[in-house]
Design a protein around this motif. Structure first.
Motif, PDB file in Angstrom:
ATOM      1  N   ALA A 174      18.792  12.891  -1.743  1.00  0.00           N
ATOM      2  CA  ALA A 174      18.808  12.622  -3.189  1.00  0.00           C
ATOM      3  C   ALA A 174      17.572  11.845  -3.629  1.00  0.00           C
ATOM      4  O   ALA A 174      17.052  12.077  -4.724  1.00  0.00           O
ATOM      5  CB  ALA A 174      20.082  11.858  -3.556  1.00  0.00           C
ATOM      6  N   LYS A 175      17.086  10.959  -2.782  1.00  0.00           N
ATOM      7  CA  LYS A 175      15.941  10.116  -3.139  1.00  0.00           C
ATOM      8  C   LYS A 175      14.601  10.846  -3.076  1.00  0.00           C
ATOM      9  O   LYS A 175      13.707  10.579  -3.872  1.00  0.00           O
ATOM     10  CB  LYS A 175      15.905   8.900  -2.210  1.00  0.00           C
ATOM     11  N   TYR A 176      14.474  11.802  -2.145  1.00  0.00           N
ATOM     12  CA  TYR A 176      13.173  12.418  -1.895  1.00  0.00           C
ATOM     13  C   TYR A 176      13.103  13.927  -2.138  1.00  0.00           C
ATOM     14  O   TYR A 176      12.048  14.524  -1.924  1.00  0.00           O
ATOM     15  CB  TYR A 176      12.732  12.129  -0.452  1.00  0.00           C
TER      16      TYR A 176
ATOM     17  N   LYS B 272      12.937  17.683  -4.012  1.00  0.00           N
ATOM     18  CA  LYS B 272      12.088  18.237  -5.065  1.00  0.00           C
ATOM     19  C   LYS B 272      12.575  17.756  -6.435  1.00  0.00           C
ATOM     20  O   LYS B 272      13.771  17.711  -6.697  1.00  0.00           O
ATOM     21  CB  LYS B 272      12.151  19.766  -4.984  1.00  0.00           C
ATOM     22  N   GLY B 273      11.628  17.379  -7.271  1.00  0.00           N
ATOM     23  CA  GLY B 273      11.967  16.933  -8.615  1.00  0.00           C
ATOM     24  C   GLY B 273      12.170  15.437  -8.750  1.00  0.00           C
ATOM     25  O   GLY B 273      12.373  14.943  -9.850  1.00  0.00           O
ATOM     26  N   THR B 274      12.118  14.716  -7.627  1.00  0.00           N
ATOM     27  CA  THR B 274      12.270  13.258  -7.692  1.00  0.00           C
ATOM     28  C   THR B 274      10.896  12.598  -7.742  1.00  0.00           C
ATOM     29  O   THR B 274       9.870  13.250  -7.566  1.00  0.00           O
ATOM     30  CB  THR B 274      13.049  12.715  -6.474  1.00  0.00           C
ATOM     31  N   LYS B 275      10.904  11.309  -7.971  1.00  0.00           N
ATOM     32  CA  LYS B 275       9.697  10.491  -7.900  1.00  0.00           C
ATOM     33  C   LYS B 275      10.140   9.106  -7.455  1.00  0.00           C
ATOM     34  O   LYS B 275      11.342   8.805  -7.439  1.00  0.00           O
ATOM     35  CB  LYS B 275       8.981  10.460  -9.247  1.00  0.00           C
ATOM     36  N   PRO B 276       9.197   8.274  -7.064  1.00  0.00           N
ATOM     37  CA  PRO B 276       9.594   6.942  -6.602  1.00  0.00           C
ATOM     38  C   PRO B 276      10.460   6.236  -7.646  1.00  0.00           C
ATOM     39  O   PRO B 276      10.156   6.249  -8.832  1.00  0.00           O
ATOM     40  CB  PRO B 276       8.254   6.222  -6.415  1.00  0.00           C
ATOM     41  N   ASP B 277      11.555   5.644  -7.175  1.00  0.00           N
ATOM     42  CA  ASP B 277      12.506   4.983  -8.077  1.00  0.00           C
ATOM     43  C   ASP B 277      12.551   3.484  -7.822  1.00  0.00           C
ATOM     44  O   ASP B 277      13.608   2.882  -7.771  1.00  0.00           O
ATOM     45  CB  ASP B 277      13.897   5.608  -7.923  1.00  0.00           C
TER      46      ASP B 277
ATOM     47  N   GLN C 117       0.831  -1.214   0.000  1.00  0.00           N
ATOM     48  CA  GLN C 117       0.000   0.000   0.000  1.00  0.00           C
ATOM     49  C   GLN C 117       0.861   1.258   0.000  1.00  0.00           C
ATOM     50  O   GLN C 117       0.550   2.236  -0.680  1.00  0.00           O
ATOM     51  CB  GLN C 117      -0.931   0.007   1.212  1.00  0.00           C
ATOM     52  N   LEU C 118       1.943   1.253   0.766  1.00  0.00           N
ATOM     53  CA  LEU C 118       2.842   2.416   0.823  1.00  0.00           C
ATOM     54  C   LEU C 118       3.504   2.679  -0.533  1.00  0.00           C
ATOM     55  O   LEU C 118       3.761   3.828  -0.891  1.00  0.00           O
ATOM     56  CB  LEU C 118       3.922   2.212   1.888  1.00  0.00           C
ATOM     57  N   ASN C 119       3.780   1.623  -1.276  1.00  0.00           N
ATOM     58  CA  ASN C 119       4.477   1.726  -2.563  1.00  0.00           C
ATOM     59  C   ASN C 119       3.548   1.908  -3.759  1.00  0.00           C
ATOM     60  O   ASN C 119       4.004   2.253  -4.848  1.00  0.00           O
ATOM     61  CB  ASN C 119       5.328   0.475  -2.792  1.00  0.00           C
TER      62      ASN C 119
ATOM     63  N   ILE D 282       4.607   6.573   0.573  1.00  0.00           N
ATOM     64  CA  ILE D 282       5.924   6.645   1.218  1.00  0.00           C
ATOM     65  C   ILE D 282       6.769   7.771   0.627  1.00  0.00           C
ATOM     66  O   ILE D 282       7.493   8.449   1.346  1.00  0.00           O
ATOM     67  CB  ILE D 282       6.662   5.286   1.205  1.00  0.00           C
ATOM     68  N   TRP D 283       6.645   8.011  -0.670  1.00  0.00           N
ATOM     69  CA  TRP D 283       7.407   9.114  -1.266  1.00  0.00           C
ATOM     70  C   TRP D 283       6.941  10.444  -0.669  1.00  0.00           C
ATOM     71  O   TRP D 283       7.772  11.293  -0.347  1.00  0.00           O
ATOM     72  CB  TRP D 283       7.267   9.140  -2.793  1.00  0.00           C
ATOM     73  N   ASN D 284       5.664  10.650  -0.494  1.00  0.00           N
ATOM     74  CA  ASN D 284       5.159  11.900   0.075  1.00  0.00           C
ATOM     75  C   ASN D 284       5.671  12.113   1.500  1.00  0.00           C
ATOM     76  O   ASN D 284       6.003  13.236   1.884  1.00  0.00           O
ATOM     77  CB  ASN D 284       3.627  11.927   0.039  1.00  0.00           C
ATOM     78  N   ILE D 285       5.755  11.047   2.269  1.00  0.00           N
ATOM     79  CA  ILE D 285       6.277  11.159   3.634  1.00  0.00           C
ATOM     80  C   ILE D 285       7.764  11.484   3.604  1.00  0.00           C
ATOM     81  O   ILE D 285       8.221  12.417   4.273  1.00  0.00           O
ATOM     82  CB  ILE D 285       5.987   9.872   4.431  1.00  0.00           C
ATOM     83  N   GLY D 286       8.536  10.722   2.830  1.00  0.00           N
ATOM     84  CA  GLY D 286       9.972  10.985   2.725  1.00  0.00           C
ATOM     85  C   GLY D 286      10.252  12.380   2.200  1.00  0.00           C
ATOM     86  O   GLY D 286      11.137  13.090   2.694  1.00  0.00           O
TER      87      GLY D 286
END
Length: 154
Positions: free
Chosen positions: A69-71, A73-78, A26-28, A39-43
């Motif tokens: 680097a992972k979270y 601005k400009g990133t998205k889930p990887d 669900q988080l992913n 999870i991306w929004n939280i990170g």
């Protein structure tokens, strides 16, 4: 700023509850029509507060460069976040904001590099504004999480 930090604690409490109560799947999950996941929004919220407050003040953030680097601005889930990443964000949800509040109370923030927000065009000129905007930003992402939960029918 007591009120601001109190609201941060409550928002982070919601984030921690999602991290504890939702499954890794669900988080992913990225529902149709969305570009990211819970999870991306939280990170992203945790990392952005650290960038706005610490980096713009010329100080070392209380999160790793890898997390930034992972979270940032400009990133998205990887890919799919692991349980280890969930546990790390769960620990950082409160520790980072508690550290920020303690540092603010101790007047650690002496300088600030102005930053113009891409979303509104406003310019942050001091750490007080950065903290206040970080809370607004976090509220916006809390709303995104609620939309994701509805889309996932959780």
């Amino acid at each position: 700023m007591d009120f601001t930090f109190d609201v941060f604690a409550k928002t982070r409490g919601f984030f921690k509850a999602y991290l504890e109560e939702l499954s890794l799947a669900q988080l992913n999950a990225i529902p149709n029509g969305f570009n990211n996941n819970i999870i991306w929004n939280i990170g992203h919220s945790i990392v952005t507060e650290q960038i706005l407050v610490y980096k713009l003040s010329g100080l070392k953030p209380n999160v790793s460069d890898a997390l930034i680097a992972k979270y940032k601005k400009g990133t998205k889930p990887d890919g799919k976040a692991t349980q280890e990443e969930v546990d790390e964000l769960k620990a950082l949800a409160f520790s980072t904001i508690e550290h920020t509040e303690a540092d603010f109370g101790s007047k650690v923030f002496k300088t600030f590099n102005e930053y113009t927000l891409s979303t509104t065009g406003n310019t942050l000129t001091n750490v007080n504004q950065a903290i206040q905007f970080a809370l607004i930003h976090e509220g916006m992402h809390a709303g995104y999480i609620l939309a994701l939960l509805r889309a996932l029918k959780v």
